[in-house]
Design an enzyme around this catalytic site. Sequence first.
Site, PDB file in Angstrom:
ATOM      1  CB  SER A   1      -0.957  -0.058   1.196  1.00  0.00           C
ATOM      2  OG  SER A   1      -1.928   0.944   1.128  1.00  0.00           O
TER       3      SER A   1
ATOM      4  CB  ILE B   1       0.094  -1.291  -5.844  1.00  0.00           C
ATOM      5  CG1 ILE B   1      -0.223  -2.164  -7.053  1.00  0.00           C
ATOM      6  CG2 ILE B   1       1.584  -0.986  -5.767  1.00  0.00           C
ATOM      7  CD1 ILE B   1       0.045  -1.492  -8.396  1.00  0.00           C
ATOM      8  CG  HIS B   2      -4.528  -1.530  -1.905  1.00  0.00           C
ATOM      9  ND1 HIS B   2      -5.045  -2.175  -0.825  1.00  0.00           N
ATOM     10  CD2 HIS B   2      -3.849  -0.470  -1.389  1.00  0.00           C
ATOM     11  CE1 HIS B   2      -4.709  -1.537   0.297  1.00  0.00           C
ATOM     12  NE2 HIS B   2      -3.977  -0.505  -0.031  1.00  0.00           N
ATOM     13  CD  GLN B   3      -8.279   2.217  -6.981  1.00  0.00           C
ATOM     14  OE1 GLN B   3      -8.284   3.407  -6.728  1.00  0.00           O
ATOM     15  NE2 GLN B   3      -8.059   1.760  -8.196  1.00  0.00           N
TER      16      GLN B   3
END
Length: 171
Positions: free
Chosen positions: A74, A98-100
């Site tokens: 993140s 990774i992400h929103q």
Amino acid sequence: MDLGLSYSATSVETEISNQLCGIIAYLTIEDSTQDIFMFVQCLGGGVLPGLALFDMMTVSDSAVYTIAMGYSASMGAFVLSGGDITKRLAFPHAWVMIHQPASSFYEGELANYFLDTGEIRRIRKSVIRAYARRTGQSYRAILTGMERDSFMTPEEAQALGIIDGIIDLEY
């Protein structure tokens, strides 16, 4: 130089971000010819403190190395990408995710939630643009990669452009 600071794996929160920004500024002012090494093992954290740290890293006159160890997830992955191009590394057994970006803004009335969603979208676009600049990937490719939690080996993180190399350990 011993600054008397020690951090275990933690998340990027305001206090940590402020301390690290201060250290980067101090080291850059003290001797900008000396490289700065940041070992990143982080499960995430606040978007705004992470953006502040990312900005400080990218404007430093000193070369900033980032080295992923354990996990860089993140906001940890975002900070990892903020090292100088060609100086972003990972240990062979590190993981990158990774992400929103998520929000912790909403804690009240529904009307405030709708105001916050505009800010969340703006911050999300900023993070995606920064990833795109740092990785050489298109905005669309980063957006697609961030649609859900994307866990990556060092090889996959290198292919995406989050890191530039993998540290070769001789066993």
